[in-house]
Design an enzyme around this catalytic site. Structure first.
Site, mmCIF file in Angstrom:
data_model
loop_
_atom_site.group_PDB
_atom_site.id
_atom_site.type_symbol
_atom_site.label_atom_id
_atom_site.label_comp_id
_atom_site.label_asym_id
_atom_site.label_seq_id
_atom_site.Cartn_x
_atom_site.Cartn_y
_atom_site.Cartn_z
ATOM 1 N N HIS A 46 30.465 25.062 37.063
ATOM 2 C CA HIS A 46 31.626 25.929 36.833
ATOM 3 C C HIS A 46 31.160 27.307 36.366
ATOM 4 O O HIS A 46 31.422 27.731 35.234
ATOM 5 C CB HIS A 46 32.573 25.298 35.822
ATOM 6 C CG HIS A 46 33.249 24.057 36.319
ATOM 7 N ND1 HIS A 46 32.800 22.789 36.011
ATOM 8 C CD2 HIS A 46 34.322 23.895 37.128
ATOM 9 C CE1 HIS A 46 33.576 21.895 36.597
ATOM 10 N NE2 HIS A 46 34.513 22.540 37.277
ATOM 11 N N ASP A 91 38.361 29.487 36.448
ATOM 12 C CA ASP A 91 37.441 28.751 35.576
ATOM 13 C C ASP A 91 36.750 29.674 34.587
ATOM 14 O O ASP A 91 35.629 29.387 34.150
ATOM 15 C CB ASP A 91 36.392 28.008 36.420
ATOM 16 C CG ASP A 91 36.884 26.656 36.893
ATOM 17 O OD1 ASP A 91 37.744 26.070 36.207
ATOM 18 O OD2 ASP A 91 36.432 26.186 37.953
#
Length: 1141
Positions: free
Chosen positions: A752, A837
């Site tokens: 991420h 994210d």
């Protein structure tokens, strides 16, 4: 010496003394003049200003005077032409003789024979140039009104003049290029060529209705000029008419500038180019004031000149609709005065409204969701009709912080029994309806910020809780607290209003040197996001310690219930002896002071953490977005984050005990994009952006892993490709500054990270811009729509449609999502993909909830990471003016844009995955299908799009898929190591000692990605291409078999849902989709790996292989059925998949 308040009243009230000769003009002059203006002293002596001032201030008077004067001049000229005005007889005779002598040899270049001069009835006695002059003036007047209409419709002056230039070009083409003689300029071919040139220019510049009017007027003017201007050569006549048209448009521009603008008209310079056509739907616009007929009349009768609105209806404060300085100037010191009048509710009006809603419910053609919403309103009204009128005094807006005033719906008060829904009614209502009844009017429940009912469970009590805690006056940062807040009735009080009221006061105080804006995840400003933000503040992400890779390093890190946020503050009104800087908690956003270091210090690894003691608290407002995916547990806000701030003992499982969180620090300088803003050595790789398997890891190597500019570079290329910079007037430097700061905020973790954000951004761009077989679009010819968008609240660029430069398909058998989604919503989807994210810690939501992380406490264990991503990214955007690339969006557009971004980010929570898939399947399988004119349907499509882009790894080619798999597995293993170090059970697939990579990917494809792609493909939204007959005959083996398994049945369903009957002819045709092909291939690959692992394990121990083999065979059988019957609804498969989630 006059008091400032008295001076303001003198400005606002009519002045009855002063200039005796012109009392009206003097009153207006005093009313409009600025006290500091130099004109104020001389306005009494200037008689011309006194006379013209009322005309300039009144739009109706100035328009009427202008129209009357032009009409009078035109009538006068017509009468002169007809000879109705007396003239000297000798002059008339001389003019007649000259006319006869001139007409004898014949008119050279004339079209029609006959005498030149005036009209019948004495016109020949006048000057021979009077009639052409009058005719040219008439043409000028006609173009004047047409130009005024075009300018007020948003057409720029150069574009309007360019239309007449196109006519001149057409005339030149007819006379010179085609060689048409003067006798045939009125012929149909000549007129057709000229009007075709005008129509081509009009098609690019104007909307349909304006274009038709312009063409009709120009055609009539050309015909009249060729027939009537007999004093000039035939070839010159059209050019003279066009010259008169240019003069008329210039005159219209001048008149438009001197006339006062209407309050609803947008500035002309902000309308932009009209190259992109708008949508058909009407966008509601905020009105300046809302009134109730009976209530307001009663109020005005009781309080003379003071007028009030019904506070039971939601209203956006005026300071949000206009600049703070303008609002302060308009309201003056009177804005802080409090009126103690009571608010009454007209029972008759409520009864009438209840009757109207009951009549609407009798209509059987209403959709079920509309019926449910109307039934909710009807139940509310019927409940209130049983009570007497509610009288509640207004709260004094000047509230002292020492009074500890509380106005929360969730707490006990004397008015709660009257305002809240009775318990007997709550027990009788179904849970879904109860959530609708308890919802609040905020941006969560309305995309445009207007009050509408939203079926999502938004709870009113959670969004209306406000507490003003007692704070000593000697607090170091007491000057920074809001001391003035206007409170409305609790039923209409929202978090957005509370924050805007607080920010309005803080904006004034922070305009002083040294004042800093306080960034909190709870704040959500509604108006211009950067008003009041000082130039000396900055939110900068600095990661103290990265996530550990082993349990040894995690055990050594410090504990802390607060993530301290320290910065230095300076204010003019602070006493010099106060030297202690305030500390802000970065988890809850509230300041607290450090206690005595000797009071229960907690030492771990040489770091002492002092227990904070709360001394000051600003208005606490819970975010409405926290309740989007809530259960039906409670309607009372739980201040768990406040309890967490005061909690002295720290639990072992706290997230703070496992890693050092990133510290937000206020720096003197923002993070700015380095030069050059656009890297020029990436063109070879950027040319592959229009491919699904974009080599993103090769781009990382070219840019440099430590450089960290991949997200900003790709974002710039995609926005530039879509033309969003021009459509929304986005400043490139601010855009690059924000996206560079955004990519810096992504942590260096295996999966991420900023590379994943870039990949998701590229995926949503690809899904919305590439050709989709059989998709019909709401517009044709790249942006040309009907003329029904003139009443829209947005300009064409903002609510129009944009297309990728790589989209060059002209076949109507294809379409793309960008032709159905307006540009503003499309840009919101792209920005959400880049934000989705931001500041990801590398841990799952379940881990944060299990360890009671501050974010989990803050967001009540619901969509923790998704809420944090959205809040942190928007906090970054609002922290610096250098990041405001949305500066040219107005208030309504910004609210709508922010709503869309947050909803798209929240949709990436996989816990709500099956709910979204089921809702989308129900929409697709409905008789109507996806209604592209419905904003809710478009939002659902965008949410499905970003969900598919977020988990697109298994749908990429094998090489890219394996690289993404390696990243997510390493991140899972890091979480498993931390869970083991904390004594928590290790989550599935996260145990490094027992890897199950193949099972993880096969299960993820079977239960998550497969159903999502199936639903998205069944709606006919997956990019691909038609398989021609020649291609079908040439194909053999796998590709065709796979295409028969999945896309062919899907196309049947797509064609059945299309409105156009032409699509049914392609019912049997196949579609090649690269995305579904990669997904099937990767799934087969992992199945083979599982079978090989089971075969090797079976050789070693045959007995232990029975149970896993049977389980795996069931999964394989399930995916086979999915491939073979992909067009069928998957409702029966979802209950069996949820336990696996």
């Amino acid at each position: 010496m006059a008091v400032p308040g008295d001076a303001a009243r003198v400005r606002d009230k009519p002045v009855h003394s002063g200039v005796s000769q012109a009392p009206t003009a003097g009153r207006d002059c005093h009313h409009r003049a600025d006290p500091a203006s130099p004109r104020d002293s001389g306005c009494r002596g200037c008689w011309g200003d006194l006379v013209l001032q009322p005309l300039r201030s009144s739009r109706k008077l100035s328009s009427a005077l202008c129209a009357g004067s032009l009409s009078f001049l035109l009538a006068l000229l017509v009468r002169l032409v007809r000879g109705e005005v007396g003239c000297d007889l000798e002059q008339c005779k001389e003019a007649a003789a000259a006319e006869e002598e001139e007409a004898a040899p014949g008119a050279e270049g004339g079209v029609f024979p006959g005498p030149r001069g005036g009209a019948p009835g004495g016109g020949a006695r006048l000057s021979p140039w009077l009639q052409p002059s009058a005719l040219l003036f008439s043409l000028l007047c006609a173009f004047f009104w047409m130009g005024l209409y075009l300018l007020r419709a948003g057409v720029r002056l150069p574009l309007a003049v360019a239309l007449l230039a196109a006519c001149c070009g057409g005339e030149a083409l007819v006379q010179i290029g085609l060689g048409v003689g003067e006798d045939h300029l009125l012929s149909l071919p000549a007129a057709g060529v000229v009007l075709s040139c005008l129509a081509a220019a009009t098609w690019l510049v104007l909307r349909l209705r304006l274009g038709v009017l312009m063409i009709a007027l120009t055609s009539a003017v050309r015909t009249v000029s060729l027939i009537s201007l007999e004093r000039f050569k035939v070839a010159w006549r059209p050019y003279l008419a066009y010259l008169a048209g240019v003069l008329g448009i210039l005159l219209a521009r001048y008149v438009e500038q001197i006339l006062p603008q209407s309050a609803e008209a947008a500035p002309r310079e902000h309308l932009g180019s009209q190259l992109i056509a708008g949508t058909k739907e009407d966008i509601p616009v905020f009105k300046r004031r809302r009134r109730s007929s009976s209530v307001v009349s009663a109020e005005m009768s009781g309080c003379s000149s003071k007028s009030h609105r019904r506070t039971s209806l939601p209203c956006i404060p005026r300071e949000q609709l206009m600049g703070h300085s303008e609002w302060d100037h308009k309201r003056g010191p009177r804005g802080s005065q409090s009126s103690g009048t009571s608010i009454t509710v007209d029972i008759a009006v409520m009864g009438e409204a209840h009757g109207l809603i009951t009549d609407l419910l009798a209509d059987p053609s209403l959709p079920p969701n509309v019926c449910t919403s109307l039934r909710a309103v009807s139940n509310l009204l019927s409940t209130q009709l049983t009570f007497q009128a509610i009288h509640k005094p207004r709260v004094n807006p000047v509230t002292s912080l020492s009074e500890n005033y509380t106005c929360s719906d969730s707490e006990e008060s004397s008015e709660k029994d009257k305002l809240a829904i009775p318990k007997r009614l709550r027990r009788s209502l179904p849970p879904g309806l109860l959530r609708r009844v308890s919802s609040t009017w905020t941006t969560t429940t309305s995309a445009t910020g207007l009050p509408t009912l939203e079926p999502a469970p938004v709870r009113r009590d959670r969004s209306t809780s406000i507490k003003l805690q007692e704070a000593p006056s000697s607090s170091p940062d007491s000057w920074n607290n809001p001391v003035m807040m206007t409170l409305t009735k609790s039923r209409s009080f929202t978090s957005s209003y509370a924050i805007s009221a607080a920010n309005h006061v803080k904006a004034k105080k922070q305009s002083r040197p040294g004042a800093l804006a306080k960034i909190s995840p709870l704040s959500s400003p509604c108006s211009s996001p950067l008003q009041g933000t000082p130039a000396s503040s900055l939110v900068s992400k600095i990661s103290a310690v990265q996530f550990p890779e082993s349990a040894d390093t995690t055990a050594k890190q410090s504990l802390g219930s607060h993530r301290a946020l320290t910065y230095t503050q300076s204010a003019p009104d602070l006493s010099p002896q106060i030297l202690t800087p305030p500390v802000i908690c970065s988890s809850c956003g509230r300041p607290y002071s450090q206690g005595n270091p000797a009071d229960e210090p907690l030492e771990r690894s040489g770091v002492a953490t002092r227990t904070p003691s709360r001394t000051d608290d600003t208005a606490q407002v819970t975010s409405d977005y926290e309740t989007n995916n809530n259960s039906d547990s409670s309607d009372i806000v739980q201040n768990e984050d406040e309890t967490e701030c005061l909690r002295e003992p720290l639990r072992k499982a706290s997230a703070c005990s496992t890693y050092a969180p990133e510290t937000m620090m206020f720096l003197d300088k923002p993070i700015l994009a380095p030069e050059p803003l656009v890297m020029d050595n990436l063109d070879s790789i950027m040319e592959q952006l229009n491919t699904w398997n974009f080599p993103i890891f090769d781009l990382v190597e070219n840019i440099g892993r430590k450089c960290g500019r991949i997200l900003s570079q790709v974002s710039y290329r995609l926005f530039e490709d879509m033309g969003l910079f021009e459509a929304f007037k986005i400043p490139i430097r601010e855009f690059m500054n924000y996206f560079h700061a955004l990519e810096i905020g992504y942590r260096d973790i295996p999966y991420h990270n900023r590379i994943h954000a870039t990949d998701v951004l590229h995926a949503v761009w690809y899904l919305t811009t590439q050709p989709i077989p059989g998709l019909s679009t709401v517009i044709n010819d790249h942006g040309s729509t009907s003329d029904s968008d003139s009443d829209s609240g947005f300009t064409h660029g903002h609510m129009g449609y944009v297309f990728s430069k790589t989209y060059n398909v002209t076949d109507d058998k294809y379409g793309c999502l960008s032709g159905n989604i307006p540009a503003l919503e499309l840009m919101a989807l792209y920005v959400a993909a880049a934000m989705h994210d931001y500041d990801h810690p590398g841990r799952t939501n379940a881990f944060l909830v299990a360890t009671s992380a501050p974010q989990a406490v803050l967001y009540n264990d619901r969509s923790v990471l998704e809420n944090h991503h959205a809040a942190a990214a928007w906090n970054l955007f609002m922290s610096r003016p250098e990041y405001n690339f949305l500066i040219n969006l107005d208030h309504v557009e910004f609210k709508h844009f922010r709503f869309l971004v947050i909803e798209a980010i929240l949709a990436t929570d996989l816990k709500k995955h099956f709910d979204f898939v089921a809702k989308f399947n129900g929409k697709v399988n409905d008789d109507v299908g996806i209604d592209w004119t419905n904003e809710n349907d478009r939002l659902l499509v965008c949410q499905m799009c970003i969900k598919l882009a977020d988990i697109n790894g298994p749908a990429k080619c094998k090489e890219l898929h394996l690289q993404w798999t390696d990243g997510i597995v390493n991140e899972f293993y890091e979480q498993g190591d931390e869970e083991a170090s904390l004594g928590l059970p290790i989550s599935p697939f996260m145990d490094r000692s027992a890897p199950q990579l193949a099972n993880l990917q096969e299960s993820f494809i079977s239960h998550i990605v497969g159903p999502l792609c199936n639903s998205y493909d069944s709606a006919g939204l997956m990019p691909g291409k038609w398989v021609e007959d020649s291609d079908e005959s040439g194909d053999t083996d796998d590709p065709e078999e796979e295409e028969e398994e999945a896309p062919a049945p899907n196309e049947e369903e797509t064609c059945e849902n299309n409105e156009s009957p032409k699509k049914k002819t392609f019912k049997r045709r196949k579609i090649y989709c690269q995305i579904t092909q990669h997904l099937l291939q990767n799934h087969k690959m992992w199945k083979k790996v599982i079978e090989e692992e089971q075969r090797l394990a079976g050789i070693e121990n045959q007995s232990l292989d029975q149970t896993p083999q049977s389980h795996s065979s069931e999964q394989i059988q399930a995916i086979k059925e999915e491939e073979e019957e992909k067009g069928k609804p998957r409702g029966e498969e979802i209950p069996t998949q949820k336990p696996d989630q």
